[in-house]
Design a protein around this motif. Structure first.
Motif, PDB file in Angstrom:
ATOM      1  N   ASP A 247       0.816  -1.218   0.000  1.00 15.99           N
ATOM      2  CA  ASP A 247       0.000   0.000   0.000  1.00 15.99           C
ATOM      3  C   ASP A 247       0.851   1.271   0.000  1.00 15.99           C
ATOM      4  OD1 ASP A 247      -2.463  -1.125  -0.222  1.00 15.99           O
ATOM      5  OD2 ASP A 247      -2.931  -1.083   1.924  1.00 15.99           O
ATOM      6  N   ILE A 248       1.840   1.330   0.879  1.00 11.88           N
ATOM      7  CA  ILE A 248       2.679   2.532   0.956  1.00 11.88           C
ATOM      8  C   ILE A 248       3.404   2.732  -0.377  1.00 11.88           C
ATOM      9  CG2 ILE A 248       4.727   3.523   2.099  1.00 11.88           C
ATOM     10  CD1 ILE A 248       2.096   3.795   3.694  1.00 11.88           C
ATOM     11  N   GLN A 249       3.799   1.623  -0.979  1.00 12.09           N
ATOM     12  CA  GLN A 249       4.437   1.685  -2.297  1.00 12.09           C
ATOM     13  C   GLN A 249       3.497   2.304  -3.336  1.00 12.09           C
ATOM     14  OE1 GLN A 249       7.607   1.048  -2.089  1.00 12.09           O
ATOM     15  NE2 GLN A 249       7.700   1.913  -4.159  1.00 12.09           N
ATOM     16  N   GLU A 250       2.220   1.937  -3.249  1.00 11.50           N
ATOM     17  CA  GLU A 250       1.219   2.494  -4.171  1.00 11.50           C
ATOM     18  C   GLU A 250       1.141   4.014  -4.044  1.00 11.50           C
ATOM     19  OE1 GLU A 250      -2.087  -1.117  -4.214  1.00 11.50           O
ATOM     20  OE2 GLU A 250      -2.713   0.865  -3.559  1.00 11.50           O
ATOM     21  N   ALA A 251       1.125   4.475  -2.794  1.00 10.35           N
ATOM     22  CA  ALA A 251       1.020   5.927  -2.563  1.00 10.35           C
ATOM     23  C   ALA A 251       2.289   6.632  -3.042  1.00 10.35           C
ATOM     24  CB  ALA A 251       0.791   6.206  -1.077  1.00 10.35           C
ATOM     25  N   MET A 252       3.452   6.038  -2.755  1.00 14.12           N
ATOM     26  CA  MET A 252       4.728   6.619  -3.186  1.00 14.12           C
ATOM     27  C   MET A 252       4.789   6.687  -4.706  1.00 14.12           C
ATOM     28  SD  MET A 252       6.994   7.070  -0.636  1.00 14.12           S
ATOM     29  CE  MET A 252       8.630   6.483  -1.040  1.00 14.12           C
ATOM     30  N   ASN A 253       4.368   5.604  -5.333  1.00 16.29           N
ATOM     31  CA  ASN A 253       4.356   5.536  -6.791  1.00 16.29           C
ATOM     32  C   ASN A 253       3.454   6.626  -7.373  1.00 16.29           C
ATOM     33  OD1 ASN A 253       4.692   4.362  -9.443  1.00 16.29           O
ATOM     34  ND2 ASN A 253       2.620   3.544  -9.200  1.00 16.29           N
ATOM     35  N   CYS A 254       2.315   6.843  -6.726  1.00 13.99           N
ATOM     36  CA  CYS A 254       1.388   7.874  -7.185  1.00 13.99           C
ATOM     37  C   CYS A 254       1.994   9.262  -7.001  1.00 13.99           C
ATOM     38  CB  CYS A 254       0.061   7.760  -6.436  1.00 13.99           C
ATOM     39  SG  CYS A 254      -1.151   8.967  -6.963  1.00 13.99           S
ATOM     40  N   ALA A 255       2.596   9.491  -5.822  1.00 13.79           N
ATOM     41  CA  ALA A 255       3.225  10.791  -5.551  1.00 13.79           C
ATOM     42  C   ALA A 255       4.308  11.081  -6.586  1.00 13.79           C
ATOM     43  CB  ALA A 255       3.810  10.802  -4.139  1.00 13.79           C
ATOM     44  N   ARG A 256       5.043  10.054  -6.988  1.00 15.36           N
ATOM     45  CA  ARG A 256       6.077  10.215  -8.011  1.00 15.36           C
ATOM     46  C   ARG A 256       5.453  10.519  -9.375  1.00 15.36           C
ATOM     47  NH1 ARG A 256      11.103   8.681  -7.464  1.00 15.36           N
ATOM     48  NH2 ARG A 256      11.748   8.034  -5.387  1.00 15.36           N
ATOM     49  N   ALA A 257       4.365   9.787  -9.674  1.00 14.72           N
ATOM     50  CA  ALA A 257       3.751   9.919 -11.001  1.00 14.72           C
ATOM     51  C   ALA A 257       3.206  11.320 -11.242  1.00 14.72           C
ATOM     52  CB  ALA A 257       2.631   8.886 -11.151  1.00 14.72           C
TER      53      ALA A 257
END
Ligand SMILES: [Zn+2]
Length: 303
Positions: free
Chosen positions: A240-250
């Motif tokens: 989940d945290i990876q998903e949020a980080m990935n989104c913040a990067r995107a």
């Protein structure tokens, strides 16, 4: 993430199923003409028009507000008609639950600081909706409006996140909502006024930098939310945290500028780079401590 079975917020207005039309100069010209015809008519005709108008509004589901907007003219006010009731679907349940989670976490944190938390409102809409001063448009992406303390979101944005930005996942979606609620928290704490008050007083470049500070703080606050919500609801799952980080990067300014085929121009950044956005979210998530979100105090180059 685990989100089913918890409370749903009552501060959500689902306007999907409404259709907004007009918003051009022509509709207000027509409105003005109708108004002048009305005022020139006899008392009996006026009464007839009023009763007829109420019947028409009732039959077609037109709200008095949309009629006033239409007749008001000037800004080219739009008309709103309800074509279907809002679907009672999984998206409504998801948004309502994440909104409630945010309310619970922030109410508790504010209480800890001796302050009272006033929940934001959330408007779910499809394509376009009326907001103070104009129309919200899905192309704007989700946003928070300080003047009426409301988050506007067209859930189609989540599909765009998946398909265009490569940022899938329910927790990526929860991060986006938490970021918008972060803007509400900033509004309650006075940060928003401080930044908006500088508009027109400082150079465009300087104002963009203030905007970056505000946006990174909202990412940080989204992380703070994730920290405390997980403590309270134990809702995070692997990845989940990876998903949020990935989104913040995107959705970092540099990544978006590159993706649109343009040159990366740091002076035009308003939200921060992919690196900065994911870093501040993570800082909030790890610490859970609002006081560490000092994006306005540290030198710009160190954000
Ligand atoms: Zn933002």
């Amino acid at each position: 993430m685990e989100w089913k079975g918890r409370r749903r917020s009552s501060n959500v207005e689902d306007r999907r199923g409404e259709r907004v039309s007009g918003g051009s100069g022509r509709s207000s010209a027509a409105g003005g003409m109708l108004l002048s015809l009305f005022f020139r008519s006899s008392a009996k005709t006026k009464l007839f028009i009023i009763i007829g108008g109420i019947v028409v509004m009732f039959v077609f589901g037109i709200t008095p507000m949309s009629v006033l907007n239409f007749l008001g003219g000037g800004t080219g006010a739009p008309t709103v008609t309800r074509e279907a009731s809002a679907p009672n679907d999984e998206m409504a349940a998801f948004l309502g639950t994440i909104k409630a989670d945010n309310e619970d976490v922030w109410a508790q944190l504010f209480q800890g600081y001796g302050k009272k938390y006033r929940p934001a409102k959330m408007v779910i809409y499809s394509d376009k909706t009326v907001m103070p001063g104009g129309l919200a448009d899905a192309r704007m992406g989700p946003f928070y409006m300080p003047v009426n303390e409301t988050v506007y979101i067209d859930p189609h944005f989540f599909r765009e996140m998946r398909e265009r930005f490569g940022a899938p996942g329910d927790f990526a979606q929860a991060y986006v909502i938490a970021h918008e609620i972060g803007h509400h928290v900033q509004n309650l704490l006075g940060y928003t006024d401080k930044v908006h008050g500088q508009q027109g007083r400082v150079s465009k470049k300087e104002y963009n930098r203030l905007s970056v500070r505000l946006e990174l703080q909202a990412d940080f606050l989204a992380g703070v939310f994730a920290h405390h919500a997980d403590e309270q609801f134990n809702f995070l799952e692997h990845g989940d945290i990876q998903e949020a980080m990935n989104c913040a990067r995107a959705i970092g300014d540099d990544t978006l500028q590159k993706a649109s085929g343009g040159r990366v121009m740091p002076d035009s950044f308003t939200h921060g780079t992919s690196e900065q956005r994911s870093k501040w979210f993570m800082k909030g998530y790890r610490s859970g401590d609002v006081r560490q979100g000092n994006t306005f105090e540290i030198p710009y180059g160190q954000l």
